[in-house]
Motif scaffolding. Structure first.
Motif, PDB file in Angstrom:
ATOM      1  N   ILE A  38       0.858  -1.183   0.000  1.00 39.37           N
ATOM      2  CA  ILE A  38       0.000   0.000   0.000  1.00 39.37           C
ATOM      3  C   ILE A  38       0.891   1.228   0.000  1.00 39.37           C
ATOM      4  N   ASP A  39       0.760   2.034  -1.011  1.00 41.22           N
ATOM      5  CA  ASP A  39       1.509   3.284  -1.143  1.00 41.22           C
ATOM      6  C   ASP A  39       0.581   4.418  -0.728  1.00 41.22           C
ATOM      7  N   ILE A  40       0.870   5.042   0.412  1.00 40.01           N
ATOM      8  CA  ILE A  40      -0.053   6.057   0.938  1.00 40.01           C
ATOM      9  C   ILE A  40       0.210   7.452   0.390  1.00 40.01           C
ATOM     10  N   HIS A  41       1.211   7.609  -0.488  1.00 36.60           N
ATOM     11  CA  HIS A  41       1.584   8.969  -0.885  1.00 36.60           C
ATOM     12  C   HIS A  41       2.038   9.015  -2.344  1.00 36.60           C
ATOM     13  N   GLN A  42       1.085   9.324  -3.229  1.00 40.40           N
ATOM     14  CA  GLN A  42       1.423   9.583  -4.623  1.00 40.40           C
ATOM     15  C   GLN A  42       0.595  10.754  -5.132  1.00 40.40           C
ATOM     16  N   ASP A  97       5.027   8.788   7.611  1.00 41.06           N
ATOM     17  CA  ASP A  97       5.048   8.507   6.181  1.00 41.06           C
ATOM     18  C   ASP A  97       6.508   8.429   5.748  1.00 41.06           C
ATOM     19  N   MET A  98       6.932   7.272   5.264  1.00 44.29           N
ATOM     20  CA  MET A  98       8.342   7.033   4.976  1.00 44.29           C
ATOM     21  C   MET A  98       8.754   7.444   3.564  1.00 44.29           C
ATOM     22  N   SER A  99       7.960   8.265   2.916  1.00 43.94           N
ATOM     23  CA  SER A  99       8.174   8.546   1.501  1.00 43.94           C
ATOM     24  C   SER A  99       9.227   9.602   1.234  1.00 43.94           C
ATOM     25  N   ALA A 100       9.544   9.725  -0.050  1.00 44.46           N
ATOM     26  CA  ALA A 100      10.408  10.764  -0.622  1.00 44.46           C
ATOM     27  C   ALA A 100      11.871  10.597  -0.206  1.00 44.46           C
ATOM     28  N   GLY A 101      12.704  11.515  -0.679  1.00 46.58           N
ATOM     29  CA  GLY A 101      14.125  11.454  -0.358  1.00 46.58           C
ATOM     30  C   GLY A 101      14.395  11.614   1.118  1.00 46.58           C
ATOM     31  N   SER A 102      13.552  12.361   1.805  1.00 46.36           N
ATOM     32  CA  SER A 102      13.748  12.570   3.241  1.00 46.36           C
ATOM     33  C   SER A 102      13.535  11.282   4.022  1.00 46.36           C
ATOM     34  N   GLY A 103      12.505  10.519   3.660  1.00 50.43           N
ATOM     35  CA  GLY A 103      12.274   9.248   4.324  1.00 50.43           C
ATOM     36  C   GLY A 103      13.362   8.238   4.018  1.00 50.43           C
ATOM     37  N   LEU A 104      13.788   8.192   2.756  1.00 46.80           N
ATOM     38  CA  LEU A 104      14.871   7.283   2.376  1.00 46.80           C
ATOM     39  C   LEU A 104      16.162   7.649   3.094  1.00 46.80           C
ATOM     40  N   SER A 105      16.448   8.945   3.199  1.00 48.35           N
ATOM     41  CA  SER A 105      17.648   9.393   3.904  1.00 48.35           C
ATOM     42  C   SER A 105      17.647   8.965   5.364  1.00 48.35           C
ATOM     43  N   ILE A 137      -0.321  12.026  10.335  1.00 47.99           N
ATOM     44  CA  ILE A 137       0.803  11.378   9.662  1.00 47.99           C
ATOM     45  C   ILE A 137       1.850  12.441   9.355  1.00 47.99           C
ATOM     46  N   GLY A 138       3.055  12.258   9.874  1.00 45.59           N
ATOM     47  CA  GLY A 138       4.147  13.199   9.636  1.00 45.59           C
ATOM     48  C   GLY A 138       4.953  12.814   8.414  1.00 45.59           C
ATOM     49  N   HIS A 139       5.427  13.827   7.700  1.00 46.86           N
ATOM     50  CA  HIS A 139       6.113  13.600   6.419  1.00 46.86           C
ATOM     51  C   HIS A 139       7.065  14.756   6.141  1.00 46.86           C
ATOM     52  N   ALA A 140       8.081  14.496   5.364  1.00 42.80           N
ATOM     53  CA  ALA A 140       8.986  15.475   4.748  1.00 42.80           C
ATOM     54  C   ALA A 140      10.202  15.805   5.598  1.00 42.80           C
TER      55      ALA A 140
END
Length: 311
Positions: free
Chosen positions: A33-37, A234-242, A189-192
């Motif tokens: 499940i991808d929660i962020h597109q 939310d583990m998305s984007a470059g920030s989550g990967l970093s 949900i926190g992100h970025a």
């Protein structure tokens, strides 16, 4: 179907290499499940979006719309329109979700301080929106416009996804615990960048959005996830990967510690869903690599989101 079987075969071999023969992944383990597109992300077509998601093995995608184009301070006088990536709005996300029922879902969004913003969001909540967000605007997290949105989230039992970026989007991160206390029935949900930078207790310069090096547990983000049952990540984007790659030893513990709070998202404008240019597939691979067992992977890639978004 051929592409899906090939993906499952390769993924199974990869998992076997990571976990050994103790775990034999089943097909349901790749129902991601991808929660962020986003639609029209940096000009990506709907067909390319579909290709990207399916190549990553994603079964369910939540499309997060932009708000109405406007030119006030909350959108930095137009700079932030389209979530600053040319993303399209509520109607397009809902239309795509209707075209691919069960595969795509849609969120609801609006510029918080526009007149009638709450009514616009509620319009799409009534039509089945699964979330509110991505709220990516130059407004105070505890301001009245945002609090009106939180009340809608409570009324419709949907999570709110917030983009935290120091000096640019969603102001007042250091005091966000007060909102979590004030709205205990709302799931946030926190992100970025600022969200993930603050996993580190020693992150003192908030202007640094992509810190490197070792992480000391106990940062604001770490504490919010630990202390508040209504806070998710939310583990998305470059920030989550970093956050996963900058200190892998810390990341292993973080994944275990917050395994019930972490949600996979891609937030990636890549066209193919493969290779080093796609942060979405890289995050999937890192989650599998750094998690201690298949149970944790299942929670992060689909189990937690299935519960939170009722998919």
């Amino acid at each position: 179907m051929i592409a899906r079987r090939e993906f499952l075969k390769k993924s199974t071999l990869a998992c076997a290499a990571i976990w050994g023969q103790r775990f034999v992944p089943q097909e349901e383990d790749f129902n991601i499940i991808d929660i962020h597109q986003h639609t029209n992300y940096a000009g990506r077509s709907h067909e390319e979006l579909l290709t990207h998601q399916r190549a990553m093995g994603v079964k369910h995608t939540i499309l997060l719309p932009a708000g109405t184009p406007s030119f006030g301070a909350s959108t930095h006088f137009g700079k932030s329109n389209g979530l600053q990536v040319n993303s399209t709005g509520n109607d397009v996300c809902m239309e795509i979700a209707g075209r691919y029922p069960g595969e795509f879902y849609f969120g609801a969004n609006e510029v918080p301080d526009l007149q009638g913003a709450d009514k616009e969001i509620e319009k799409y909540l009534k039509k089945g929106a699964k979330a509110i967000g991505e709220l990516k605007f130059g407004v105070k997290a505890d301001g009245k416009p945002m609090e009106r949105i939180y009340r809608l989230a409570e009324a419709y039992n949907v999570p709110v996804l917030l983009h935290w970026q120091f000096g640019m989007y969603t102001y007042g991160y250091e005091d966000f615990h007060k909102i979590l206390q004030k709205f205990p029935k709302v799931n946030f949900i926190g992100h970025a960048q600022s969200w993930w930078a603050n996993i580190d207790k020693n992150h003192n310069d908030q202007s640094v959005l992509y810190p490197r090096g070792k992480v000391t547990p106990g940062g604001i983000t770490d504490r919010l996830l630990a202390d508040y049952p209504n806070m998710f990540a939310d583990m998305s984007a470059g920030s989550g990967l970093s956050a996963l790659t900058r200190d892998e030893e810390h990341a292993r513990g973080f994944l275990v510690r917050h395994q019930d709070k972490l949600l996979y998202g891609s937030d990636c404008d890549d066209r193919t869903g493969t290779g080093n240019g796609c942060t979405g597939i890289q995050a999937i691979q890192k989650i599998k690599e750094l998690s201690p067992d298949l149970a944790v992977v299942r929670k992060i890639l689909h189990g937690n989101a299935a519960k939170l978004f009722r998919i």
